[in-house]
Design a protein around this motif. Sequence first.
Motif, PDB file in Angstrom:
ATOM      1  N   ALA A 135      56.840   9.218  -3.762  1.00 15.15           N
ATOM      2  CA  ALA A 135      58.028  10.075  -3.878  1.00 15.15           C
ATOM      3  C   ALA A 135      57.902  11.219  -2.878  1.00 15.15           C
ATOM      4  CB  ALA A 135      58.138  10.622  -5.295  1.00 15.15           C
ATOM      5  N   PHE A 136      59.000  11.509  -2.180  1.00 18.93           N
ATOM      6  CA  PHE A 136      59.002  12.560  -1.165  1.00 18.93           C
ATOM      7  C   PHE A 136      59.999  13.659  -1.546  1.00 18.93           C
ATOM      8  CE2 PHE A 136      57.442   8.826   0.985  1.00 18.93           C
ATOM      9  CZ  PHE A 136      56.423   9.324   1.790  1.00 18.93           C
ATOM     10  N   ASP A 137      59.552  14.901  -1.436  1.00 18.35           N
ATOM     11  CA  ASP A 137      60.418  16.050  -1.681  1.00 18.35           C
ATOM     12  C   ASP A 137      61.354  16.199  -0.485  1.00 18.35           C
ATOM     13  OD1 ASP A 137      61.640  18.485  -2.105  1.00 18.35           O
ATOM     14  OD2 ASP A 137      59.776  19.575  -2.514  1.00 18.35           O
ATOM     15  N   GLN A 138      62.653  16.024  -0.707  1.00 14.35           N
ATOM     16  CA  GLN A 138      63.592  16.023   0.401  1.00 14.35           C
ATOM     17  C   GLN A 138      63.699  17.377   1.088  1.00 14.35           C
ATOM     18  OE1 GLN A 138      67.272  13.899  -0.260  1.00 14.35           O
ATOM     19  NE2 GLN A 138      66.350  12.637  -1.855  1.00 14.35           N
ATOM     20  N   SER A 139      63.246  18.435   0.444  1.00 11.06           N
ATOM     21  CA  SER A 139      63.239  19.739   1.117  1.00 11.06           C
ATOM     22  C   SER A 139      62.235  19.758   2.263  1.00 11.06           C
ATOM     23  CB  SER A 139      62.906  20.858   0.121  1.00 11.06           C
ATOM     24  OG  SER A 139      61.575  20.722  -0.367  1.00 11.06           O
ATOM     25  N   GLY A 140      61.299  18.805   2.258  1.00 11.65           N
ATOM     26  CA  GLY A 140      60.290  18.732   3.311  1.00 11.65           C
ATOM     27  C   GLY A 140      60.780  18.129   4.604  1.00 11.65           C
ATOM     28  N   ARG A 141      62.070  17.757   4.660  1.00 11.70           N
ATOM     29  CA  ARG A 141      62.628  17.197   5.899  1.00 11.70           C
ATOM     30  C   ARG A 141      63.746  18.060   6.469  1.00 11.70           C
ATOM     31  NH1 ARG A 141      64.962  12.072   2.554  1.00 11.70           N
ATOM     32  NH2 ARG A 141      62.762  12.123   1.985  1.00 11.70           N
ATOM     33  N   LYS A 142      63.993  19.208   5.902  1.00  9.57           N
ATOM     34  CA  LYS A 142      65.061  20.080   6.392  1.00  9.57           C
ATOM     35  C   LYS A 142      64.644  20.729   7.712  1.00  9.57           C
ATOM     36  CE  LYS A 142      67.094  21.076   1.870  1.00  9.57           C
ATOM     37  NZ  LYS A 142      68.295  20.269   2.131  1.00  9.57           N
ATOM     38  N   GLY A 143      65.293  20.325   8.799  1.00 13.70           N
ATOM     39  CA  GLY A 143      65.012  20.902  10.106  1.00 13.70           C
ATOM     40  C   GLY A 143      63.726  20.425  10.744  1.00 13.70           C
ATOM     41  N   LYS A 144      63.078  19.426  10.134  1.00 10.49           N
ATOM     42  CA  LYS A 144      61.835  18.910  10.710  1.00 10.49           C
ATOM     43  C   LYS A 144      61.674  17.452  10.284  1.00 10.49           C
ATOM     44  CE  LYS A 144      59.163  20.808   6.838  1.00 10.49           C
ATOM     45  NZ  LYS A 144      58.068  21.749   6.455  1.00 10.49           N
ATOM     46  N   TRP A 145      60.746  16.763  10.935  1.00  7.32           N
ATOM     47  CA  TRP A 145      60.492  15.364  10.614  1.00  7.32           C
ATOM     48  C   TRP A 145      59.542  15.264   9.424  1.00  7.32           C
ATOM     49  CZ3 TRP A 145      63.703  12.006  12.406  1.00  7.32           C
ATOM     50  CH2 TRP A 145      64.291  12.176  13.665  1.00  7.32           C
ATOM     51  N   GLN A 146      59.921  14.448   8.462  1.00  7.94           N
ATOM     52  CA  GLN A 146      59.064  14.139   7.323  1.00  7.94           C
ATOM     53  C   GLN A 146      58.621  12.682   7.469  1.00  7.94           C
ATOM     54  OE1 GLN A 146      60.841  13.563   3.325  1.00  7.94           O
ATOM     55  NE2 GLN A 146      59.381  15.102   2.609  1.00  7.94           N
ATOM     56  N   VAL A 147      57.360  12.490   7.792  1.00 10.06           N
ATOM     57  CA  VAL A 147      56.840  11.134   7.990  1.00 10.06           C
ATOM     58  C   VAL A 147      56.725  10.454   6.637  1.00 10.06           C
ATOM     59  CG1 VAL A 147      54.914   9.756   8.842  1.00 10.06           C
ATOM     60  CG2 VAL A 147      55.628  11.805  10.089  1.00 10.06           C
ATOM     61  N   VAL A 148      57.346   9.277   6.495  1.00  5.48           N
ATOM     62  CA  VAL A 148      57.322   8.555   5.216  1.00  5.48           C
ATOM     63  C   VAL A 148      56.572   7.232   5.316  1.00  5.48           C
ATOM     64  CG1 VAL A 148      59.409   9.665   4.347  1.00  5.48           C
ATOM     65  CG2 VAL A 148      59.618   7.533   5.641  1.00  5.48           C
ATOM     66  N   VAL A 149      56.362   6.724   6.533  1.00  2.00           N
ATOM     67  CA  VAL A 149      55.596   5.493   6.755  1.00  2.00           C
ATOM     68  C   VAL A 149      54.718   5.702   7.984  1.00  2.00           C
ATOM     69  CG1 VAL A 149      55.695   3.031   7.306  1.00  2.00           C
ATOM     70  CG2 VAL A 149      57.430   4.023   5.789  1.00  2.00           C
ATOM     71  N   SER A 150      53.429   5.385   7.870  1.00  2.00           N
ATOM     72  CA  SER A 150      52.518   5.579   9.004  1.00  2.00           C
ATOM     73  C   SER A 150      51.212   4.828   8.758  1.00  2.00           C
ATOM     74  CB  SER A 150      52.224   7.072   9.195  1.00  2.00           C
ATOM     75  OG  SER A 150      51.227   7.268  10.180  1.00  2.00           O
ATOM     76  N   PRO A 151      50.539   4.343   9.827  1.00  3.45           N
ATOM     77  CA  PRO A 151      49.208   3.766   9.661  1.00  3.45           C
ATOM     78  C   PRO A 151      48.133   4.838   9.511  1.00  3.45           C
ATOM     79  CG  PRO A 151      49.825   3.706  11.964  1.00  3.45           C
ATOM     80  CD  PRO A 151      51.019   4.233  11.217  1.00  3.45           C
ATOM     81  N   ASP A 152      48.517   6.096   9.758  1.00  2.00           N
ATOM     82  CA  ASP A 152      47.605   7.234   9.644  1.00  2.00           C
ATOM     83  C   ASP A 152      47.894   7.954   8.331  1.00  2.00           C
ATOM     84  OD1 ASP A 152      46.131   9.549   9.791  1.00  2.00           O
ATOM     85  OD2 ASP A 152      46.900  10.178  11.747  1.00  2.00           O
ATOM     86  N   LYS A 153      47.034   7.768   7.352  1.00  4.68           N
ATOM     87  CA  LYS A 153      47.278   8.323   6.024  1.00  4.68           C
ATOM     88  C   LYS A 153      47.330   9.848   6.019  1.00  4.68           C
ATOM     89  CE  LYS A 153      45.467   4.363   3.438  1.00  4.68           C
ATOM     90  NZ  LYS A 153      44.501   3.892   2.418  1.00  4.68           N
ATOM     91  N   THR A 154      46.753  10.478   7.045  1.00  6.83           N
ATOM     92  CA  THR A 154      46.777  11.945   7.080  1.00  6.83           C
ATOM     93  C   THR A 154      48.181  12.481   7.346  1.00  6.83           C
ATOM     94  OG1 THR A 154      46.271  12.114   9.460  1.00  6.83           O
ATOM     95  CG2 THR A 154      44.403  11.966   7.941  1.00  6.83           C
ATOM     96  N   GLU A 155      49.114  11.612   7.813  1.00  7.29           N
ATOM     97  CA  GLU A 155      50.485  12.058   8.040  1.00  7.29           C
ATOM     98  C   GLU A 155      51.301  12.140   6.755  1.00  7.29           C
ATOM     99  OE1 GLU A 155      52.303  11.460  12.197  1.00  7.29           O
ATOM    100  OE2 GLU A 155      51.823   9.441  11.485  1.00  7.29           O
ATOM    101  N   GLY A 156      50.747  11.591   5.663  1.00 11.95           N
ATOM    102  CA  GLY A 156      51.393  11.750   4.373  1.00 11.95           C
ATOM    103  C   GLY A 156      52.327  10.638   3.952  1.00 11.95           C
ATOM    104  N   GLY A 157      52.549   9.634   4.819  1.00  9.37           N
ATOM    105  CA  GLY A 157      53.440   8.534   4.467  1.00  9.37           C
ATOM    106  C   GLY A 157      52.706   7.388   3.804  1.00  9.37           C
TER     107      GLY A 157
END
Length: 237
Positions: A135-157
Amino acid sequence: MKTIFYPASERGHVNFGWLDSYHSFSFGNWHDPEKVHFGALRVLNDDTVEGGKGFDTHPHDNMEIVSIPLKGAIAHKDSTGTEGIIYSGDVQIMSAGSGIRHSEYNASHFDPVNFLQLWVFPKQRNIKPRHDQKAFDQSGRKGKWQVVVSPDKTEGGVWINQDARMALTQLEAGKEITFSPVFSGNGVYLFVLEGAAEVDGKKLGRRDALGVSGTDAFTIKADTQTDLLAIEVPMFA
């Protein structure tokens, strides 16, 4: 920088009553030789499913399958033993790997659900099937990129078996944002969820898309309040 414009009006469309679906790339009975894939991105379906309806159990293999509910929720069950609800704001991924079976139904018996399903060719074939959801907090994408899928787990996706990434942003009218692919040589399929934007002089409206390649970065300007999905994938013929 090379760009390919994908107008929403040129997507494939099927309506079975219970399912109203738009296909960005060739899918099912709809085939367009000019729209088979964008790099490793094979499928981008924009599905609306009536209350109580859905997809019966069916198989997949060797594909990374991402589900993003935009409105409503999906009831999911698969052969890994996973069963649950994918809500708006969640992102789910299945690595089909050596083979998986799953079903997807509208979690509501009354209200329709609208969700995106994306298929990405995997980096490694025949891996053990796996599932992840967050689950992603949609406030975390306001005016910036919110990574939701990535092979790098440190990006949070959620983790994907490919050098690919997906990120969401919400821009206010007149605001700009830059996207920079992390992996050298990757292209970006920019999809307008809502609103209108401009990239390199090209105007994009709701559900329009722009394939971008051959650049280290590009800038997007929102003409109105705009929601965007950037899909970064390896490129190949």
